[in-house]
Structures are given as structure tokens and as C-alpha cells.
Design a protein around this motif. Structure first.
Motif, PDB file in Angstrom:
ATOM      1  N   GLU A 215      43.393 -28.051  17.929  1.00  0.00           N
ATOM      2  CA  GLU A 215      44.628 -28.774  17.654  1.00  0.00           C
ATOM      3  C   GLU A 215      45.214 -28.430  16.281  1.00  0.00           C
ATOM      4  O   GLU A 215      46.424 -28.558  16.077  1.00  0.00           O
ATOM      5  CB  GLU A 215      44.381 -30.282  17.726  1.00  0.00           C
ATOM      6  N   SER A 216      44.371 -27.995  15.360  1.00  0.00           N
ATOM      7  CA  SER A 216      44.858 -27.648  14.016  1.00  0.00           C
ATOM      8  C   SER A 216      45.790 -26.444  14.044  1.00  0.00           C
ATOM      9  O   SER A 216      46.616 -26.270  13.140  1.00  0.00           O
ATOM     10  CB  SER A 216      43.675 -27.350  13.080  1.00  0.00           C
ATOM     11  N   GLY A 217      45.671 -25.618  15.070  1.00  0.00           N
ATOM     12  CA  GLY A 217      46.486 -24.415  15.160  1.00  0.00           C
ATOM     13  C   GLY A 217      46.012 -23.289  14.262  1.00  0.00           C
ATOM     14  O   GLY A 217      46.654 -22.235  14.193  1.00  0.00           O
ATOM     15  N   ALA A 218      44.883 -23.478  13.588  1.00  0.00           N
ATOM     16  CA  ALA A 218      44.363 -22.437  12.696  1.00  0.00           C
ATOM     17  C   ALA A 218      43.718 -21.320  13.505  1.00  0.00           C
ATOM     18  O   ALA A 218      43.186 -21.545  14.595  1.00  0.00           O
ATOM     19  CB  ALA A 218      43.343 -23.026  11.732  1.00  0.00           C
ATOM     20  N   GLU A 219      43.742 -20.130  12.941  1.00  0.00           N
ATOM     21  CA  GLU A 219      43.128 -18.992  13.619  1.00  0.00           C
ATOM     22  C   GLU A 219      41.686 -18.781  13.211  1.00  0.00           C
ATOM     23  O   GLU A 219      40.941 -18.068  13.885  1.00  0.00           O
ATOM     24  CB  GLU A 219      43.928 -17.720  13.337  1.00  0.00           C
ATOM     25  N   LEU A 220      41.262 -19.433  12.121  1.00  0.00           N
ATOM     26  CA  LEU A 220      39.912 -19.226  11.612  1.00  0.00           C
ATOM     27  C   LEU A 220      39.311 -20.551  11.173  1.00  0.00           C
ATOM     28  O   LEU A 220      39.945 -21.325  10.436  1.00  0.00           O
ATOM     29  CB  LEU A 220      39.931 -18.251  10.431  1.00  0.00           C
ATOM     30  N   LEU A 221      38.093 -20.821  11.615  1.00  0.00           N
ATOM     31  CA  LEU A 221      37.332 -22.002  11.200  1.00  0.00           C
ATOM     32  C   LEU A 221      36.379 -21.611  10.078  1.00  0.00           C
ATOM     33  O   LEU A 221      35.651 -20.626  10.192  1.00  0.00           O
ATOM     34  CB  LEU A 221      36.535 -22.550  12.383  1.00  0.00           C
ATOM     35  N   LEU A 222      36.356 -22.416   9.022  1.00  0.00           N
ATOM     36  CA  LEU A 222      35.459 -22.184   7.902  1.00  0.00           C
ATOM     37  C   LEU A 222      34.581 -23.408   7.679  1.00  0.00           C
ATOM     38  O   LEU A 222      34.973 -24.532   7.962  1.00  0.00           O
ATOM     39  CB  LEU A 222      36.249 -21.907   6.613  1.00  0.00           C
ATOM     40  N   ALA A 223      33.399 -23.175   7.147  1.00  0.00           N
ATOM     41  CA  ALA A 223      32.495 -24.250   6.730  1.00  0.00           C
ATOM     42  C   ALA A 223      31.487 -23.647   5.757  1.00  0.00           C
ATOM     43  O   ALA A 223      31.417 -22.418   5.596  1.00  0.00           O
ATOM     44  CB  ALA A 223      31.792 -24.891   7.923  1.00  0.00           C
ATOM     45  N   GLY A 224      30.702 -24.516   5.126  1.00  0.00           N
ATOM     46  CA  GLY A 224      29.729 -24.046   4.150  1.00  0.00           C
ATOM     47  C   GLY A 224      28.303 -24.041   4.643  1.00  0.00           C
ATOM     48  O   GLY A 224      27.396 -23.701   3.882  1.00  0.00           O
ATOM     49  N   ASP A 225      28.088 -24.424   5.909  1.00  0.00           N
ATOM     50  CA  ASP A 225      26.753 -24.454   6.489  1.00  0.00           C
ATOM     51  C   ASP A 225      26.712 -23.601   7.748  1.00  0.00           C
ATOM     52  O   ASP A 225      27.464 -23.858   8.693  1.00  0.00           O
ATOM     53  CB  ASP A 225      26.348 -25.885   6.829  1.00  0.00           C
ATOM     54  N   LEU A 226      25.829 -22.630   7.765  1.00  0.00           N
ATOM     55  CA  LEU A 226      25.775 -21.705   8.891  1.00  0.00           C
ATOM     56  C   LEU A 226      25.303 -22.390  10.167  1.00  0.00           C
ATOM     57  O   LEU A 226      25.743 -22.033  11.264  1.00  0.00           O
ATOM     58  CB  LEU A 226      24.862 -20.522   8.552  1.00  0.00           C
ATOM     59  N   GLY A 227      24.417 -23.373  10.069  1.00  0.00           N
ATOM     60  CA  GLY A 227      23.973 -24.079  11.264  1.00  0.00           C
ATOM     61  C   GLY A 227      25.138 -24.735  11.984  1.00  0.00           C
ATOM     62  O   GLY A 227      25.280 -24.622  13.215  1.00  0.00           O
ATOM     63  N   CYS A 228      25.986 -25.417  11.234  1.00  0.00           N
ATOM     64  CA  CYS A 228      27.178 -26.039  11.818  1.00  0.00           C
ATOM     65  C   CYS A 228      28.090 -24.975  12.421  1.00  0.00           C
ATOM     66  O   CYS A 228      28.645 -25.163  13.516  1.00  0.00           O
ATOM     67  CB  CYS A 228      27.943 -26.819  10.752  1.00  0.00           C
ATOM     68  N   LEU A 229      28.262 -23.888  11.720  1.00  0.00           N
ATOM     69  CA  LEU A 229      29.150 -22.825  12.203  1.00  0.00           C
ATOM     70  C   LEU A 229      28.632 -22.188  13.479  1.00  0.00           C
ATOM     71  O   LEU A 229      29.411 -21.899  14.392  1.00  0.00           O
ATOM     72  CB  LEU A 229      29.329 -21.765  11.117  1.00  0.00           C
ATOM     73  N   LEU A 230      27.325 -21.952  13.567  1.00  0.00           N
ATOM     74  CA  LEU A 230      26.764 -21.392  14.792  1.00  0.00           C
ATOM     75  C   LEU A 230      26.999 -22.334  15.970  1.00  0.00           C
ATOM     76  O   LEU A 230      27.320 -21.898  17.084  1.00  0.00           O
ATOM     77  CB  LEU A 230      25.269 -21.124  14.610  1.00  0.00           C
ATOM     78  N   ASN A 231      26.848 -23.624  15.715  1.00  0.00           N
ATOM     79  CA  ASN A 231      27.055 -24.622  16.759  1.00  0.00           C
ATOM     80  C   ASN A 231      28.513 -24.643  17.220  1.00  0.00           C
ATOM     81  O   ASN A 231      28.808 -24.575  18.420  1.00  0.00           O
ATOM     82  CB  ASN A 231      26.649 -26.000  16.227  1.00  0.00           C
ATOM     83  N   MET A 232      29.426 -24.707  16.278  1.00  0.00           N
ATOM     84  CA  MET A 232      30.846 -24.788  16.624  1.00  0.00           C
ATOM     85  C   MET A 232      31.362 -23.475  17.194  1.00  0.00           C
ATOM     86  O   MET A 232      32.142 -23.472  18.157  1.00  0.00           O
ATOM     87  CB  MET A 232      31.660 -25.206  15.400  1.00  0.00           C
ATOM     88  N   ALA A 233      30.929 -22.358  16.611  1.00  0.00           N
ATOM     89  CA  ALA A 233      31.377 -21.062  17.122  1.00  0.00           C
ATOM     90  C   ALA A 233      30.926 -20.847  18.552  1.00  0.00           C
ATOM     91  O   ALA A 233      31.670 -20.315  19.386  1.00  0.00           O
ATOM     92  CB  ALA A 233      30.851 -19.937  16.227  1.00  0.00           C
ATOM     93  N   GLY A 234      29.690 -21.263  18.852  1.00  0.00           N
ATOM     94  CA  GLY A 234      29.191 -21.121  20.212  1.00  0.00           C
ATOM     95  C   GLY A 234      29.991 -21.941  21.204  1.00  0.00           C
ATOM     96  O   GLY A 234      30.321 -21.464  22.301  1.00  0.00           O
ATOM     97  N   LYS A 235      30.315 -23.172  20.810  1.00  0.00           N
ATOM     98  CA  LYS A 235      31.097 -24.030  21.705  1.00  0.00           C
ATOM     99  C   LYS A 235      32.520 -23.509  21.875  1.00  0.00           C
ATOM    100  O   LYS A 235      33.069 -23.512  22.993  1.00  0.00           O
ATOM    101  CB  LYS A 235      31.119 -25.455  21.167  1.00  0.00           C
TER     102      LYS A 235
END
Length: 267
Positions: A215-235
Motif C-alpha cells: 500500500e505504501s507504493g514504494a519499490e524497495l523495502l528497507l529494515a535494519g534486521d536481516l531476520g525480519c527482511l528474510l521473513n518479509m521478502a519471502g512473503k
């Protein structure tokens, strides 16, 4: 009394701080580019960076499972490997919080060892907060023309106070547009072993998170924790989303040669 074998925590950094980079297991095994990005950012800030070969895990999986004996054994190795540095810097809020917040409590019943643990904890920082708050970094080498959104990981936000720092540094990147994420401070559903113990609840949480990301319309998601990113990127990938995911350090450092998380290598 402070043991002479390790320096006390510093309020003002020395001219060339000697920094030990705690790379974390996930960075080492899944995304080494985050480690290289962290080194580049730290060196640009004027630090002398070393990555001790003796480092392993921070002990968080054992700690969260209630295994205090193995956690202590791991923590002792971490203390021995990093106590000689001016600072310990971690590209992860959860691992950083483990060292900074939980190690002292873990050894509160060992008065002979507790001061060494406290000294380590006091000089341990999450990467982006260290750059912004300690080294007062104002410019970064990264270049990114496009829109991003940012997820505030639970441990970094609630245990270490990491919120404004990544946004402050991202604001200095020419061409980057930050689109704030609805419920940015809400958990992504990863939670280490939580996603294994409670997969249905975890999936519901990450589904809601990914909906907000799209919904944000962003093309890239950023975060500072790789565990969270792996989870969100996979979904996001399983949803067929076009949103890509990267650790914030990669964008800040301009380390964008590697494909986004979960994307195939075109070579």
C-alpha cells in the motif's frame, strides 16, 4: 573497578575508533553483502574496523529457548573476542540488543565476570544508531533514485531506541523518496523461533505487514534486521509482489551490486 585488559565505554569517540564488527549469523550465512556495506560505512565514518574470526552466534536462539547454560557459554566467547575494542557494532537490532540488554542480566549472578559483560554491553551499538549518534555521520556514499519504505524492527526500536537514525541518514541520499509505512512499528511476525512455534499466527502477521508495504507504493523495502527482511521478502515473493527488499546498510553504503533479498543472481 575496571579490568585494564579492556577499555571502558566512551562518551566521545577517539580520533580513529577501533571497532569490532559483530557480523551476526544471518549476515554471515545469508547476506554477506550487509557485512561489507557495514565495513564501508564504518570506515567512511573514520573507524578502523576488524571482524574477529573467533566470533560465532550471539546466543539469542538458545536464550529464547530458555537454555541459559549454552547461552552463557556462547556469551563468554563473545566477550573474549570483542572486549579489547573501543566499540562493538552490530548490523542487527536483535543481536545488538542481546549483547547490550540481555548479557548483563544473564551474568548478574556472577560478580567476578559481570563487570566484563557490563563493559561490553555499554560499548555495543546497532550499526545505524552508531553511525548517526556516536560518529555523527551526516553524509553516506549511497545513491538511490527511487522510493523506499522502512520497517522498524521490534528489538532495535523497543530495546535500543532505533527509529529516527535510519531516516535521518536516508534523507541525505539524493533521489531517494521515503514513503512511511503504515504500522511501521508493528512486528513482521518473524520473532526468531516465534515463527516456528506459531506459524499460523506468524503468517497472519506478515501477511498484514506485506499488505501495508504494498500500500505504501514504494519499490524497495528497507529494515535494519536481516531476520525480519528474510521473513518479509519471502512473503512478498510468495504474494507475487514487485516490492524488493534490502538491508538499510546496503542502500546507505551504495552496495547494490548483489540482487535484492530472495532474488536470483542474473549471472
Amino acid at each position: 573497578m575496571t579490568d585494564a585488559s579492556f577499555p571502558p565505554a566512551r562518551e566521545t569517540p577517539p580520533a580513529t575508533p577501533r571497532v569490532g564488527l559483530f557480523a551476526t549469523c544471518l549476515v554471515d550465512l545469508f547476506r554477506p553483502s550487509v557485512g561489507f556495506a557495514a565495513v564501508r560505512l564504518l570506515e567512511q565514518a573514520g573507524c578502523r574496523v576488524e571482524v574477529p574470526e573467533a566470533q560465532t552466534c550471539c546466543g539469542q536462539p538458545a536464550y529464547n529457548a530458555g537454555d541459559r547454560a549454552d547461552t552463557k557459554a556462547i556469551a563468554r566467547q563473545v566477550v573474549a573476542a570483542f572486549e579489547s575494542f573501543d566499540y562493538v557494532v552490530v548490523p542487527s537490532g536483535s543481536c545488538g540488543a542481546m549483547l547490550h540488554e540481555h548479557y548483563p542480566a544473564l551474568f548478574a549472578d556472577e560478580p567476578d565476570f559481570a563487570p566484563r559483560v557490563r563493559a561490553l554491553a555499554d560499548k555495543t551499538h546497532e550499526l545505524v544508531s552508531f553511525l548517526a549518534d556516536v560518529m555523527k555521520l551526516e553524509t553516506v556514499p549511497g545513491r538511490f533514485a527511487g522510493s523506499v519504505t522502512y520497517h522498524d524492527s521490534c528489538s532495535g526500536l523497543r530495546e535500543l531506541g532505533v527509529k529516527a537514525q535510519p531516516r535521518r541518514l536516508l534523507a541525505g541520499i539524493e533521489g531517494l523518496e521515503l514513503r512511511e509505512l503504515r504500522d511501521a512499528e508493528v512486528c513482521c511476525g518473524f520473532g526468531g523461533t516465534f515463527c516456528v512455534k506459531y506459524p499460523e499466527i506468524s503468517d497472519k502477521i506478515v501477511s498484514e505487514k506485506c499488505k501495508a508495504i504494498e500500500e505504501s507504493g514504494a519499490e524497495l523495502l528497507l529494515a535494519g534486521d536481516l531476520g525480519c527482511l528474510l521473513n518479509m521478502a519471502g512473503k512478498l515473493k510468495r504474494r507475487g509482489s514487485g516490492v524488493r527488499s534490502r538491508h538499510v546498510a546496503e542502500v546507505l553504503a551504495g552496495e547494490l551490486d548483489q540482487p535484492a533479498i530472495g532474488e536470483p543472481d542474473p549471472s
